[in-house]
Design a protein around this motif. Structure first.
Motif, PDB file in Angstrom:
ATOM      1  N   TYR A  35      89.311  76.255  16.988  1.00  0.00           N
ATOM      2  CA  TYR A  35      89.156  77.100  15.799  1.00  0.00           C
ATOM      3  C   TYR A  35      87.688  77.388  15.509  1.00  0.00           C
ATOM      4  N   ASP A  36      86.800  76.434  15.852  1.00  0.00           N
ATOM      5  CA  ASP A  36      85.368  76.692  15.670  1.00  0.00           C
ATOM      6  C   ASP A  36      84.891  77.825  16.574  1.00  0.00           C
ATOM      7  N   GLN A  37      85.499  77.983  17.739  1.00  0.00           N
ATOM      8  CA  GLN A  37      85.079  78.997  18.693  1.00  0.00           C
ATOM      9  C   GLN A  37      85.721  80.367  18.442  1.00  0.00           C
ATOM     10  N   MET A  38      86.793  80.399  17.652  1.00  0.00           N
ATOM     11  CA  MET A  38      87.497  81.671  17.407  1.00  0.00           C
ATOM     12  C   MET A  38      86.716  82.545  16.435  1.00  0.00           C
ATOM     13  N   LYS A  39      87.030  83.827  16.480  1.00  0.00           N
ATOM     14  CA  LYS A  39      86.477  84.745  15.492  1.00  0.00           C
ATOM     15  C   LYS A  39      87.178  84.465  14.171  1.00  0.00           C
ATOM     16  N   PRO A  40      86.480  84.580  13.048  1.00  0.00           N
ATOM     17  CA  PRO A  40      87.074  84.246  11.741  1.00  0.00           C
ATOM     18  C   PRO A  40      88.337  85.048  11.431  1.00  0.00           C
ATOM     19  N   ALA A  41      88.406  86.301  11.778  1.00  0.00           N
ATOM     20  CA  ALA A  41      89.588  87.118  11.477  1.00  0.00           C
ATOM     21  C   ALA A  41      90.793  86.627  12.277  1.00  0.00           C
ATOM     22  N   GLU A  42      90.594  86.275  13.535  1.00  0.00           N
ATOM     23  CA  GLU A  42      91.696  85.777  14.364  1.00  0.00           C
ATOM     24  C   GLU A  42      92.180  84.413  13.862  1.00  0.00           C
ATOM     25  N   ALA A  43      91.218  83.532  13.526  1.00  0.00           N
ATOM     26  CA  ALA A  43      91.574  82.212  13.007  1.00  0.00           C
ATOM     27  C   ALA A  43      92.313  82.352  11.680  1.00  0.00           C
ATOM     28  N   ALA A  44      91.882  83.304  10.822  1.00  0.00           N
ATOM     29  CA  ALA A  44      92.534  83.520   9.523  1.00  0.00           C
ATOM     30  C   ALA A  44      93.968  83.992   9.720  1.00  0.00           C
ATOM     31  N   ALA A  45      94.207  84.873  10.705  1.00  0.00           N
ATOM     32  CA  ALA A  45      95.556  85.371  10.960  1.00  0.00           C
ATOM     33  C   ALA A  45      96.476  84.232  11.397  1.00  0.00           C
ATOM     34  N   ILE A  46      95.956  83.336  12.198  1.00  0.00           N
ATOM     35  CA  ILE A  46      96.784  82.211  12.656  1.00  0.00           C
ATOM     36  C   ILE A  46      97.022  81.220  11.517  1.00  0.00           C
ATOM     37  N   LEU A  47      95.975  80.888  10.767  1.00  0.00           N
ATOM     38  CA  LEU A  47      96.089  79.896   9.693  1.00  0.00           C
ATOM     39  C   LEU A  47      97.044  80.339   8.590  1.00  0.00           C
ATOM     40  N   THR A  48      97.137  81.626   8.331  1.00  0.00           N
ATOM     41  CA  THR A  48      98.052  82.087   7.275  1.00  0.00           C
ATOM     42  C   THR A  48      99.510  81.889   7.668  1.00  0.00           C
ATOM     43  N   ASN A  49      99.781  81.736   8.953  1.00  0.00           N
ATOM     44  CA  ASN A  49     101.155  81.497   9.411  1.00  0.00           C
ATOM     45  C   ASN A  49     101.481  80.000   9.560  1.00  0.00           C
ATOM     46  N   LEU A  50     100.502  79.131   9.392  1.00  0.00           N
ATOM     47  CA  LEU A  50     100.716  77.681   9.472  1.00  0.00           C
ATOM     48  C   LEU A  50     101.088  77.138   8.088  1.00  0.00           C
ATOM     49  N   PRO A  51     101.715  75.971   8.018  1.00  0.00           N
ATOM     50  CA  PRO A  51     101.942  75.336   6.713  1.00  0.00           C
ATOM     51  C   PRO A  51     100.608  75.116   6.003  1.00  0.00           C
ATOM     52  N   ALA A  52     100.612  75.263   4.698  1.00  0.00           N
ATOM     53  CA  ALA A  52      99.364  75.237   3.928  1.00  0.00           C
ATOM     54  C   ALA A  52      98.613  73.912   4.093  1.00  0.00           C
ATOM     55  N   ASP A  53      99.310  72.783   4.101  1.00  0.00           N
ATOM     56  CA  ASP A  53      98.603  71.504   4.215  1.00  0.00           C
ATOM     57  C   ASP A  53      97.953  71.340   5.592  1.00  0.00           C
ATOM     58  N   PHE A  54      98.623  71.821   6.647  1.00  0.00           N
ATOM     59  CA  PHE A  54      98.064  71.734   7.991  1.00  0.00           C
ATOM     60  C   PHE A  54      96.868  72.675   8.130  1.00  0.00           C
ATOM     61  N   ALA A  55      96.993  73.874   7.600  1.00  0.00           N
ATOM     62  CA  ALA A  55      95.887  74.834   7.645  1.00  0.00           C
ATOM     63  C   ALA A  55      94.684  74.299   6.861  1.00  0.00           C
ATOM     64  N   ALA A  56      94.941  73.667   5.711  1.00  0.00           N
ATOM     65  CA  ALA A  56      93.847  73.102   4.911  1.00  0.00           C
ATOM     66  C   ALA A  56      93.153  71.984   5.681  1.00  0.00           C
ATOM     67  N   GLU A  57      93.926  71.177   6.393  1.00  0.00           N
ATOM     68  CA  GLU A  57      93.345  70.097   7.190  1.00  0.00           C
ATOM     69  C   GLU A  57      92.414  70.659   8.261  1.00  0.00           C
ATOM     70  N   ILE A  58      92.824  71.734   8.895  1.00  0.00           N
ATOM     71  CA  ILE A  58      91.980  72.358   9.920  1.00  0.00           C
ATOM     72  C   ILE A  58      90.709  72.910   9.288  1.00  0.00           C
ATOM     73  N   LEU A  59      90.863  73.581   8.167  1.00  0.00           N
ATOM     74  CA  LEU A  59      89.694  74.166   7.503  1.00  0.00           C
ATOM     75  C   LEU A  59      88.702  73.096   7.044  1.00  0.00           C
ATOM     76  N   VAL A  60      89.198  71.945   6.637  1.00  0.00           N
ATOM     77  CA  VAL A  60      88.302  70.872   6.198  1.00  0.00           C
ATOM     78  C   VAL A  60      87.507  70.324   7.380  1.00  0.00           C
ATOM     79  N   ARG A  61      88.085  70.350   8.558  1.00  0.00           N
ATOM     80  CA  ARG A  61      87.446  69.717   9.709  1.00  0.00           C
ATOM     81  C   ARG A  61      86.547  70.656  10.521  1.00  0.00           C
ATOM     82  N   VAL A  62      86.740  71.938  10.395  1.00  0.00           N
ATOM     83  CA  VAL A  62      85.852  72.834  11.149  1.00  0.00           C
ATOM     84  C   VAL A  62      84.470  72.812  10.505  1.00  0.00           C
ATOM     85  N   ARG A  63      83.509  73.356  11.221  1.00  0.00           N
ATOM     86  CA  ARG A  63      82.152  73.415  10.661  1.00  0.00           C
ATOM     87  C   ARG A  63      82.190  74.216   9.359  1.00  0.00           C
ATOM     88  N   PRO A  64      81.404  73.849   8.383  1.00  0.00           N
ATOM     89  CA  PRO A  64      81.453  74.532   7.081  1.00  0.00           C
ATOM     90  C   PRO A  64      81.225  76.048   7.171  1.00  0.00           C
TER      91      PRO A  64
END
Length: 179
Positions: free
Chosen positions: A120-149
């Motif tokens: 996810y750190d290597q993906m473009k923000p728009a592509e990562a956002a499209a994928i994260l919106t289809n994931l469960p909110a708690d899992f997506a939040a976990e990924i967002l917390v762990r990627v670089r700020p």
């Protein structure tokens, strides 16, 4: 005169004792003293004495049987204790193996999550956002917390505002749960 008799009596008593010691017969002397006389010696014609002697023998037999049963129970308890100690050692070994396996599984999951975060750190923000919106909110939040700020900020900026608010709330709730 009494002063002369006492030493003579002492010598008379001590000489046979010294003679026995000199002949190394002390064990014979002690065993003669230690052995009790026959229980009914001289009393065989007294019925009360005979009855008392029989009762004492019966009691002695019961005591011997009871002591034998105690020894048997003691041996059984020692056997059971040995079995329990062996079983406890087996269970501790199994617990250690399960703990090691669980730790290995945890490390594998951490490695997988770290690899996912790197993706996810290597993906473009728009592509990562499209994928994260289809994931469960708690899992997506976990990924967002762990990627670089910086990457996380760009991904949230690319998500629609309603979904971004939900993800941000999930990220805050995760931070509160895991201080």
């Amino acid at each position: 005169m009494t002063r002369r008799i006492l030493p003579i009596l002492g010598v008379v008593i001590a000489l046979p004792t010294l003679a026995l010691v000199a002949q190394a017969r002390v064990p014979d002397l002690l065993s003669a003293v230690a052995e009790p006389p026959e229980l009914l010696e001289g009393c065989g014609d007294v019925p009360e004495a005979v009855a008392l002697a029989e009762e004492l023998r019966d009691r002695a037999l019961r005591i011997e049987r009871y002591m034998a049963s105690i020894d048997s129970r003691k041996a059984d308890l020692m056997q059971a204790e040995t079995t329990l100690r062996e079983r406890l050692a087996e269970l501790r070994a199994l617990k250690g193996a399960a703990s090691a396996r669980r730790d290995g599984d945890t490390e594998a999951v951490r490695g997988d999550i770290d690899q996912l975060i790197a993706v996810y750190d290597q993906m473009k923000p728009a592509e990562a956002a499209a994928i994260l919106t289809n994931l469960p909110a708690d899992f997506a939040a976990e990924i967002l917390v762990r990627v670089r700020p910086e990457t996380g900020a760009r991904i949230i900026a690319a998500v629609e505002p309603r979904q971004a608010a939900l993800l941000t709330a999930q990220m805050g709730a995760r931070s509160v749960r895991n201080p």
